[in-house]
Design an enzyme around this catalytic site. Structure first.
Site, PDB file in Angstrom:
ATOM      1  N   ASP A  94      -6.099  -3.427  -1.720  1.00  0.00           N
ATOM      2  CA  ASP A  94      -5.017  -3.029  -0.822  1.00  0.00           C
ATOM      3  C   ASP A  94      -4.287  -4.242  -0.241  1.00  0.00           C
ATOM      4  O   ASP A  94      -4.891  -5.133   0.356  1.00  0.00           O
ATOM      5  CB  ASP A  94      -5.617  -2.196   0.312  1.00  0.00           C
ATOM      6  CG  ASP A  94      -4.566  -1.423   1.088  1.00  0.00           C
ATOM      7  OD1 ASP A  94      -3.513  -2.009   1.404  1.00  0.00           O
ATOM      8  OD2 ASP A  94      -4.797  -0.235   1.375  1.00  0.00           O
ATOM      9  N   SER A 134       0.831  -1.203   0.000  1.00  0.00           N
ATOM     10  CA  SER A 134       0.000   0.000   0.000  1.00  0.00           C
ATOM     11  C   SER A 134       0.872   1.262   0.000  1.00  0.00           C
ATOM     12  O   SER A 134       1.620   1.487  -0.947  1.00  0.00           O
ATOM     13  CB  SER A 134      -0.951  -0.038   1.203  1.00  0.00           C
ATOM     14  OG  SER A 134      -1.993   0.902   1.043  1.00  0.00           O
TER      15      SER A 134
END
Length: 561
Positions: A447, A328
């Site tokens: 994510d 991320s």
């Protein structure tokens, strides 16, 4: 006794006196032992004995080298315990105590061994108690050596190096370890004359003219016993000695050269490629000495800006980073740095993020059609990232780089190490509920924090020996303390903040079960701000610098083992 027998006995005794264990024994004991010993020659790869078999002999090494290894469990690779060279003996405990072998012994360099059988040893100990005393002394010395060895990292102690710049690699290994290094020059091009050193950091030894496969093993055994690191400098053209050197080496290094098929066929260890720059030479030295440094950068939204401060401090302190894995936010900042951006350029990018998350930035492309799987499609973000990365691929990075994303359908972890960097980063930053899953290579990706928020495990799989993790996911206690602060309690949570907090809670729980053991954990104190505080870039940068500075002594200690 005939003159021939006398000469033979004298030859054996002379050989025994070159072995430290026998050097202190009286002549009569040496004569008795010489009459019992049997000399055998074993080639590379031969198994002397295997773990758990009943011991019936002890062995003394006259020349060459043997590898001692143990099996740690079914399906697990063997663990190398030690390498022994001339002057050492092994197998005595199973012999003296009538035990089974506690390890497997394999010949790693063609060896000449003296064998003493159990029945013969029993007779010798009765007649010459001084032998038992000598064994006790040697066992005590070896125990001390093992304790010392456990404080050192293992490595490819014998390496075949193709190219006359082997001396530069030797110098880098010496600067890294401060241990004994020797280059055996088999190139015929007088490497010693080319070496440019301010002082004598290591030894360059030109190979004898009559070096052959028969005497090479003995030469290598002597060098391996006298030096911590042995580099065999070789030409790329095939020769029998060269093939033997590659076979006995634990790794091979090629300087700006393609690897002929013969090198691949004889090499039993890894082959490292070096472009000749000092950066790559130093990195190759760390590969050989098992000091490869990996940096894991966690997820965390705006808090991930602290990673940049960590990178800045590591760079300032001269700490090498050989590979980076990011999830991320960690994939975004780690990717920019790995692809060639300076720390200051990445910091400027982070300072500008407050403008990019604004609805007027043009990066918010609403997803209006059903099925609805996120507020925005993320296509505009993908195009923006492609521009920031100059359409670079993972092959273009100056530092090996890995990105973690999650497949929302299967729940599996997806690690990117090839293809466009921007696509991998776009997938990894796809916060659930904000971005629609990114479709790539038959995956629907979100994510990476959903599966591996601190990707230290990726670095371990890729061969990092020293793993540093920068984790900006606050602990539950820290989050609770921030939540009790009056300034935050009086704020009404917005949609983005709620999703961000939910993601942080999930990541925190995953870290508890998935966090791979790391050598150094850098924990920036980012909990004073939320994961959406992109306006606090300067504060995050300083928090990262401070946390990394505290960790520097431990990192330097590990690098200097």
């Amino acid at each position: 006794m005939s003159e021939a027998n006398n000469a033979f006995t004298t030859m054996i005794i002379d050989s025994l006196t070159r072995i430290p264990f026998f050097r202190g024994l009286p002549p009569e004991a040496l004569s008795a032992i010489s009459a019992k010993l049997q000399r055998i020659r074993l080639e590379h790869g031969a198994v002397v004995f295997t773990q758990d078999e009943l011991g019936d002999a002890m062995y003394l090494i006259e020349s060459g080298q043997i590898k001692v290894s143990v099996n740690v469990g079914a399906g697990q690779p063997e663990k190398v315990v030690n390498y022994l060279g001339p002057g050492n003996f092994f197998g005595e405990m199973a012999l003296l105590l009538n035990q089974r072998r506690s390890a497997t012994v394999t010949v790693s360099i063609d060896a000449d061994l003296w064998v003493l059988r159990k029945a013969d040893m029993d007779e010798l100990l009765v007649d010459y108690p001084v032998i038992a005393l000598q064994i006790t002394k040697e066992l005590s010395r070896r125990l001390t050596d093992v304790v010392t060895e456990n404080t050192r990292r293992p490595g490819y102690t014998i390496s075949a190096v193709f190219g006359t710049e082997a001396w530069r690699l030797a110098n880098s290994i010496y600067n890294l370890t401060r241990q004994r290094v020797i280059v055996l020059d088999i190139t015929g091009e007088d490497i010693a004359a080319q070496a440019q050193l301010p002082d004598d950091n290591f030894v360059i030894l030109e190979a004898m003219e009559n070096l052959s496969t028969e005497n090479f093993g003995e030469t290598l055994g002597i060098l391996a016993d006298g030096f911590d690191w042995v580099l065999l400098a070789l030409p790329t053209n095939y020769s029998e000695v060269g093939a033997k050197a590659v076979q006995l080496a634990k790794a091979a290094v090629l300087f700006n050269k393609s690897d002929p098929d013969w090198i691949k066929s004889y090499s039993e260890g890894p082959i490292f490629y070096c472009n000749g720059t000092q950066t790559e030479i130093d990195r190759t030295a760390r590969k050989i000495t098992h000091c490869i440094v990996g940096l894991a950068l966690s997820s965390g939204g705006a808090r991930g800006i602290a990673h940049i401060g960590v990178l800045e401090m590591l760079e300032k302190a001269g700490i090498p980073v050989d590979m980076i894995a990011g999830t991320s936010a960690g994939s975004l900042f780690g990717g920019l740095y790995s692809s060639g951006r300076s720390v200051e350029e990445v910091a400027d990018f982070a300072r500008n993020l407050i403008k990019l998350i604004d609805l007027k930035s043009g990066l918010w492309d609403p997803k209006l059609r059903l099925p609805w799987s996120g507020l925005i499609k993320g296509n505009a973000t993908a195009k923006y990232l492609a521009r920031q990365f100059n359409d670079a691929t993972f092959a273009d990075t100056r530092i090996p780089f890995y990105v973690v994303a999650a497949d929302v359908i299967s729940g599996e972890e997806v690690v990117f190490e090839s293809g466009p960097i921007a696509e991998a980063v776009r997938a990894s930053i796809g916060m659930i509920g904000i971005f629609a899953p990114y479709q790539l290579n038959e995956h629907h990706l979100i994510d990476g924090g959903a599966v591996n928020p601190v990707p230290a495990s990726v670095l371990a799989e890729k061969g990092a020996n020293i793993i540093i993790a920068s984790n900006v996911i606050p602990s539950l206690e820290a989050e609770r303390a921030r939540g009790k602060d009056a300034a935050y309690r009086n704020q009404n949570p917005n949609f983005l903040g709620v999703l961000s907090n939910m993601m942080s809670i999930m990541e925190r729980e995953i870290v508890k079960t998935r966090m791979t053991p790391v050598d150094v954990l850098i924990k920036p104190k980012v909990e004073v701000y939320s994961a959406m505080n992109y306006d606090k870039a300067e504060e995050f940068l300083q928090i990262g610098r401070s946390a990394a500075e505290e960790a520097l002594p431990l990192i330097k200690k590990l690098l200097n083992h």
